[in-house]
Structures are given as structure tokens and as C-alpha cells.
Motif scaffolding. Structure first.
Motif, mmCIF file in Angstrom:
data_model
loop_
_atom_site.group_PDB
_atom_site.id
_atom_site.type_symbol
_atom_site.label_atom_id
_atom_site.label_comp_id
_atom_site.label_asym_id
_atom_site.label_seq_id
_atom_site.Cartn_x
_atom_site.Cartn_y
_atom_site.Cartn_z
ATOM 1 N N LYS A 251 -3.169 -22.426 -20.113
ATOM 2 C CA LYS A 251 -3.053 -21.973 -21.219
ATOM 3 C C LYS A 251 -3.893 -22.891 -22.133
ATOM 4 O O LYS A 251 -4.798 -22.501 -23.076
ATOM 5 C CB LYS A 251 -1.549 -21.793 -22.036
ATOM 6 C CG LYS A 251 -1.461 -20.848 -22.824
ATOM 7 C CD LYS A 251 0.337 -20.857 -23.179
ATOM 8 C CE LYS A 251 0.244 -20.428 -24.588
ATOM 9 N NZ LYS A 251 1.265 -21.162 -25.271
ATOM 10 N N LYS A 252 -3.830 -24.153 -22.020
ATOM 11 C CA LYS A 252 -4.530 -24.956 -22.569
ATOM 12 C C LYS A 252 -6.120 -25.025 -22.471
ATOM 13 O O LYS A 252 -6.960 -25.087 -23.191
ATOM 14 C CB LYS A 252 -4.389 -26.557 -22.064
ATOM 15 C CG LYS A 252 -3.204 -27.316 -22.963
ATOM 16 C CD LYS A 252 -3.291 -28.799 -22.640
ATOM 17 C CE LYS A 252 -2.040 -29.303 -21.902
ATOM 18 N NZ LYS A 252 -2.016 -30.625 -21.402
ATOM 19 N N VAL A 253 -6.363 -24.781 -21.227
ATOM 20 C CA VAL A 253 -7.787 -24.469 -20.783
ATOM 21 C C VAL A 253 -8.355 -23.198 -21.694
ATOM 22 O O VAL A 253 -9.292 -23.249 -22.021
ATOM 23 C CB VAL A 253 -7.988 -24.489 -19.207
ATOM 24 C CG1 VAL A 253 -9.447 -24.070 -18.800
ATOM 25 C CG2 VAL A 253 -7.749 -25.825 -18.672
ATOM 26 N N GLN A 254 -7.406 -22.136 -21.381
ATOM 27 C CA GLN A 254 -8.168 -20.938 -22.340
ATOM 28 C C GLN A 254 -8.097 -21.140 -23.653
ATOM 29 O O GLN A 254 -9.073 -20.696 -24.251
ATOM 30 C CB GLN A 254 -6.791 -19.946 -22.063
ATOM 31 C CG GLN A 254 -6.906 -19.060 -20.864
ATOM 32 C CD GLN A 254 -5.790 -18.108 -20.693
ATOM 33 O OE1 GLN A 254 -4.806 -18.085 -21.484
ATOM 34 N NE2 GLN A 254 -5.421 -17.609 -19.289
ATOM 35 N N GLU A 255 -7.220 -22.113 -24.221
ATOM 36 C CA GLU A 255 -7.526 -22.273 -25.772
ATOM 37 C C GLU A 255 -8.669 -23.117 -26.008
ATOM 38 O O GLU A 255 -9.011 -23.747 -27.115
ATOM 39 C CB GLU A 255 -6.182 -22.990 -26.089
ATOM 40 C CG GLU A 255 -5.063 -22.012 -26.448
ATOM 41 C CD GLU A 255 -3.649 -22.421 -26.392
ATOM 42 O OE1 GLU A 255 -3.464 -23.877 -26.680
ATOM 43 O OE2 GLU A 255 -2.771 -21.921 -26.648
ATOM 44 N N GLY A 256 -9.375 -23.681 -25.125
ATOM 45 C CA GLY A 256 -10.635 -24.596 -25.145
ATOM 46 C C GLY A 256 -10.185 -25.918 -24.993
ATOM 47 O O GLY A 256 -11.027 -26.687 -25.886
ATOM 48 N N TRP A 257 -9.262 -26.313 -24.157
ATOM 49 C CA TRP A 257 -9.001 -27.896 -23.934
ATOM 50 C C TRP A 257 -10.335 -28.493 -23.677
ATOM 51 O O TRP A 257 -10.852 -28.093 -22.522
ATOM 52 C CB TRP A 257 -7.932 -27.944 -22.962
ATOM 53 C CG TRP A 257 -7.443 -29.233 -22.938
ATOM 54 C CD1 TRP A 257 -6.442 -30.020 -23.529
ATOM 55 C CD2 TRP A 257 -7.873 -30.117 -21.714
ATOM 56 N NE1 TRP A 257 -6.184 -31.324 -22.856
ATOM 57 C CE2 TRP A 257 -6.960 -31.390 -22.010
ATOM 58 C CE3 TRP A 257 -8.840 -29.984 -20.777
ATOM 59 C CZ2 TRP A 257 -7.404 -32.512 -21.180
ATOM 60 C CZ3 TRP A 257 -9.073 -31.180 -19.904
ATOM 61 C CH2 TRP A 257 -8.317 -32.339 -20.107
ATOM 62 N N ILE A 258 -10.656 -29.506 -24.322
ATOM 63 C CA ILE A 258 -11.791 -30.627 -24.101
ATOM 64 C C ILE A 258 -11.062 -31.945 -23.870
ATOM 65 O O ILE A 258 -10.524 -32.532 -24.820
ATOM 66 C CB ILE A 258 -12.851 -30.301 -25.045
ATOM 67 C CG1 ILE A 258 -13.242 -29.052 -25.094
ATOM 68 C CG2 ILE A 258 -13.990 -31.392 -24.518
ATOM 69 C CD1 ILE A 258 -14.209 -28.794 -26.340
ATOM 70 N N ARG A 259 -11.350 -32.770 -23.020
ATOM 71 C CA ARG A 259 -10.979 -34.039 -23.068
ATOM 72 C C ARG A 259 -12.277 -35.010 -22.632
ATOM 73 O O ARG A 259 -13.065 -34.728 -21.922
ATOM 74 C CB ARG A 259 -9.890 -34.339 -21.890
ATOM 75 C CG ARG A 259 -9.578 -35.492 -21.659
ATOM 76 C CD ARG A 259 -9.201 -36.534 -22.941
ATOM 77 N NE ARG A 259 -7.682 -35.861 -23.226
ATOM 78 C CZ ARG A 259 -7.188 -36.602 -24.372
ATOM 79 N NH1 ARG A 259 -7.598 -37.543 -25.014
ATOM 80 N NH2 ARG A 259 -6.102 -35.879 -24.761
#
Ligand code: FAD
Ligand code: GLY
Length: 383
Positions: free
Chosen positions: A375-383
Motif C-alpha cells: 500500500k505504501k508503495v502504491q501511495e508513492g512511498w519514497i525514501r
């Protein structure tokens, strides 16, 4: 005919070795594949604190898991020490989480009220009581939270004991063997391709610490796992200066080991895979420790080192099945608490493979599955 292991474990850190130990104990044929040497990365860099209540106070599922794991230590240490002869150096003198001023004291007093609900022995200590218990500590403290059941141990020894215990139960270990890719048959994992050839298994477990994100890309999975480098140093005082672990929310800690060493930790650098130790890091650790424990000035220098913590962004590890490929399990991202969480992780993974989790445990385990990461990745998670 090709050999098919019951379980192949990708990564020989404490997490991989704890899983290997639990599975080998059940009579499973286990293969651990490690690109360097067993337990040579984060698991040997750790200070060995079992800081369930010193380190965790925001996420209830994480706290429940940590408390379950903490409770497993006396038995598992006894079992591993008997089996392997390795001394794990468990010390049960508790931790004191310190406050330097009234503002920090207020925050800590709130934490005391919260943690008392989970362990009635947690309590506030006024400055005078800290001085009595730890006479060498700075007189400048405003008080602290005593956590009698947060112990500590020698982390590299525990990690090695899991590995040697697994081998004593028949597990095979291949060091210097880097997993380069997975072998799939339609929607199931069949094994792994490595720098030393292919290996086949019914279940493959990705337990490669901070490197798990990179590995899982080979299995079409993007999970938020990133490195956070930490540096520590150790000294040998002439005699014991403190009996409890001293922990501060700003990240500093002093851990008096059973063998007379004192570990001073730790720095924190996000997105850093480079394992070198910086002079600035050592200076900061030394200054912080000296302020807390002035008698350290006469202690003998031992060494400094660094390790790479596997962080997930929300501080919770990923422990669960791959959403698409059958037989591929993920156990990574234990960030600051992989030593503490090693016994419960071995049990969780074993329970999941065997289908033996109790209903109440299943509910807790669900909180650590990997869907939240997707879900985090789908929401555009960037680190
Ligand atoms: P690692 O120990 O890093 O093991 C992963 C292994 O996978 C490595 O050996 C690596 O070589 C191998 N690998 C990677 N890629 C591949 C591949 N492609 N093929 C084969 N092998 C591969 N936790 C606590 O609970 N208490 C503490 O007091 C504490 N203090 C810490 C202090 C410091 C300075 C640091 C850095 C960490 C500390 N931690 C502590 C955190 C703890 O060390 C980690 O959470 C834990 O060690 C993670 O274990 P792991 O097995 O997942 O990772
Ligand atoms: N848990 C201590 C550290 O990660 O530094």
C-alpha cells in the motif's frame, strides 16, 4: 536427482538463523545461504538490548510482539546454551530510561503510566534513587523510568548460537554464497540461483536484512526496506561502573556486558550502506557517554564498529507470504529490534509454514504481513 530442501533461507543473520533453528528442530531439511559469513552484518553489530519497553511505545502490535519475544528468552537461551556450549551472557539487571530535564521527565512519566499497564514492575525513579542504584552516573539527571524486565545479552553470541543450534539439528550452511535470483514455476517458487549454482526448496525465506528489498525485486515485489547505519564503540572499565543498561530517547545508550565490556551506542544515518566508522560518530558517542558516566575517562578503549539496520519506515518488520508466488516467505525489516524479536520471528515463521499458530497469535501476526508495504508503495512511498 536434484536435492529439494524443505526450507531455503536467504540470509544468515540472526533472523534467518532463528528461523533455521525452529525449522531444523521440527526435523525439516534446512539450507541457509549467506553471501558473506554467518551473522557478520547487523546481527553482530547490535548492542544486545532486549528493549521491549525502552524502545517501543507507539505501536501496540509491535509492543505485544516484543513482550512475547522478551518472555521467550530465558527458555531459548537455556536451550541454546545447553545445545551449543556458547555463552550468550544474558543480564537481567533492567534498564533505566533517563530524563535530563523536567520536560523529558514529563514525557517519561507518561511512558511509565503506559508501560505499567503491560508490566506492573515498570516505575518512575527519582534522581536520588538513581544515584543510590547507580552511584557513578551523572548527578545531573532529572529521574528515569526503571524497566526491570528489559534485559540484555551478547548479540553476536546469540546469533551464532541460533546458527550452531540449527546445524546441530541438521541444517546445512553455505557461506560466501550470494542469491542472485529466484527460480519460479508458474506461480510458485522452486528455489534460488546463487553465485555457487542453483538450489531447490519447498519454501524459500527472504531474510536478507537491509538487502531484502533489493532481493525481492527479483520476485517482482517492491517493499519499503531501507538501510539505517548505526555505529557503536566498546571500552573496558577497570571495574563495573553501572549494573543496569542506561538508555535515552535521544538514541544514546550504555550497556554493561557480563564479560566486563561496556558498549556505547549508537549513531543513526538513513540510507547508508557504507559500513565504515566515522570519527565524528565516535566523538559524539564518546562525549555523550562521558557526560553520563565521567569515570569512563579511565576505561580502556576496545573497538568501534558499524552495522546496517533494516528499516521499513513504520518500524515494523515484514513477516508474511509473498502475495503472488506460493512458497516465498519474507522475514525482514526488524530495524532497531531484531535481536529482541529474533525468538518470536523464528516461531512466527514456523507457525506460518506449519499452519500451527493459535487463533490469538494469528490475529497479531496479521499486523506484520506485507500488504501494508504494498500500500505504501502504491501511495508513492519514497525514501
Ligand atoms: P542481518 O544481520 O543484516 O543479516 C542479513 C544477512 O543477509 C547478512 O548476513 C547478509 O550478508 C545476508 N545477505 C544479504 N543479501 C544476501 C543475498 N543476496 N544472498 C545471501 N545472503 C544475503 N537490535 C536489538 O534488538 N537490540 C539492540 O540492542 C540492537 N542494537 C543495534 C545496534 C546497532 C549499531 C545496529 C546496527 C543494530 C542494532 N539492532 C539491535 C538491530 C539488529 O541488529 C537488527 O535488527 C538485526 O540484526 C537484523 O537481523 P537480520 O538477520 O534481519 O539482518
Ligand atoms: N536498538 C538499538 C539500536 O538499534 O541502536
Amino acid at each position: 536427482m536434484k536435492k529439494v530442501y524443505d526450507v531455503i533461507i536467504a540470509g544468515g543473520g540472526i533472523i534467518g538463523c532463528s528461523i533455521a533453528y525452529q525449522q531444523a528442530k521440527l526435523g525439516k531439511q534446512v539450507l541457509i545461504l549467506e553471501k558473506r559469513e554467518l551473522c557478520s552484518e547487523a546481527s553482530s553489530a547490535a548492542a544486545g538490548m532486549l528493549g521491549a519497553q525502552a524502545e517501543i511505545d507507539e505501536n501496540l502490535s509491535m509492543l505485544k510482539l516484543a513482550l512475547k519475544s522478551r518472555a521467550m528468552f530465558p527458555d531459548i537461551i537455556q536451550e541454546l546454551e545447553d545445545l551449543t556450549g556458547i555463552s550468550i551472557g544474558l543480564v537481567n539487571e533492567g534498564m533505566i530510561k533517563i530524563a535530563w530535564d523536567d520536560v523529558e521527565a514529563e514525557v517519561l512519566k507518561k511512558q511509565v503510566r503506559f508501560h505499567k499497564e503491560w508490566d506492573g514492575q515498570v516505575r518512575w525513579m527519582a534522581q536520588a534513587e538513581i544515584c543510590e542504584r547507580e552511584p557513578h552516573l551523572s548527578r545531573g539527571l532529572a529521574g528515569g523510568m526503571l524497566i526491570p524486565n528489559d534485559g540484555q545479552l551478547i548479540a553476536p553470541n546469540l546469533a551464532r548460537a541460533f546458527a550452531v543450534g540449527a546445524m546441530a539439528r541438521g541444517a546445512v550452511v553455505l557461506e560466501g554464497t550470494e542469491i542472485e535470483d529466484f527460480i519460479f514455476d508458474k506461480e510458485s517458487v522452486e528455489g534460488v540461483m546463487t553465485s555457487k549454482g542453483s538450489f531447490y526448496g519447498e519454501t524459500v525465506i527472504a531474510a536478507a536484512g537491509a538487502w531484502t528489498g533489493k532481493l525481492l525485486k527479483k520476485a517482482d515485489l517492491e517493499l519499503p526496506i531501507f538501510p539505517v547505519k548505526g555505529e557503536c564503540l566498546s571500552v573496558i572499565p577497570e571495574g563495573p561502573l553501572i549494573r543496569s543498561t542506561i538508555f535515552s530517547d535521544s538514541g544514546g545508550y550504555l550497556v554493561p556486558k557480563k564479560d566486563g565490556r561496556l558498549i556505547i551506542g549508537a549513531t543513526s544515518y538513513e540510507n547508508e550502506f557504507n559500513p565504515s566508522v566515522s570519527f565524528g560518530g565516535v566523538r559524539m558517542l564518546a562525549e555523550r557517554a562521558y557526560k553520563l558516566l565521567p569515570q569512563l575517562a579511565s576505561a580502556r578503549w576496545e573497538k568501534a564498529w558499524a552495522g546496517i539496520r533494516p528499516q521499513t519506515g513504520d518500524g515494523l518488520p515484514y513477516i508474511g507470504w509473498h502475495p503472488a508466488y506460493k512458497g516465498l516467505f519474507i522475514a525482514a525489516g526488524h530495524y532497531r529490534n531484531g535481536i529482541l524479536l529474533s525468538p518470536i520471528t523464528g516461531k512466527m515463521v514456523s507457525d506460518s509454514i506449519e499452519g500451527t499458530a493459535a487463533a490469538e497469535d494469528k490475529e497479531l501476526y496479521r499486523e506484520f504481513e506485507i500488504e501494508r508495504g504494498l500500500k505504501k508503495v502504491q501511495e508513492g512511498w519514497i525514501r
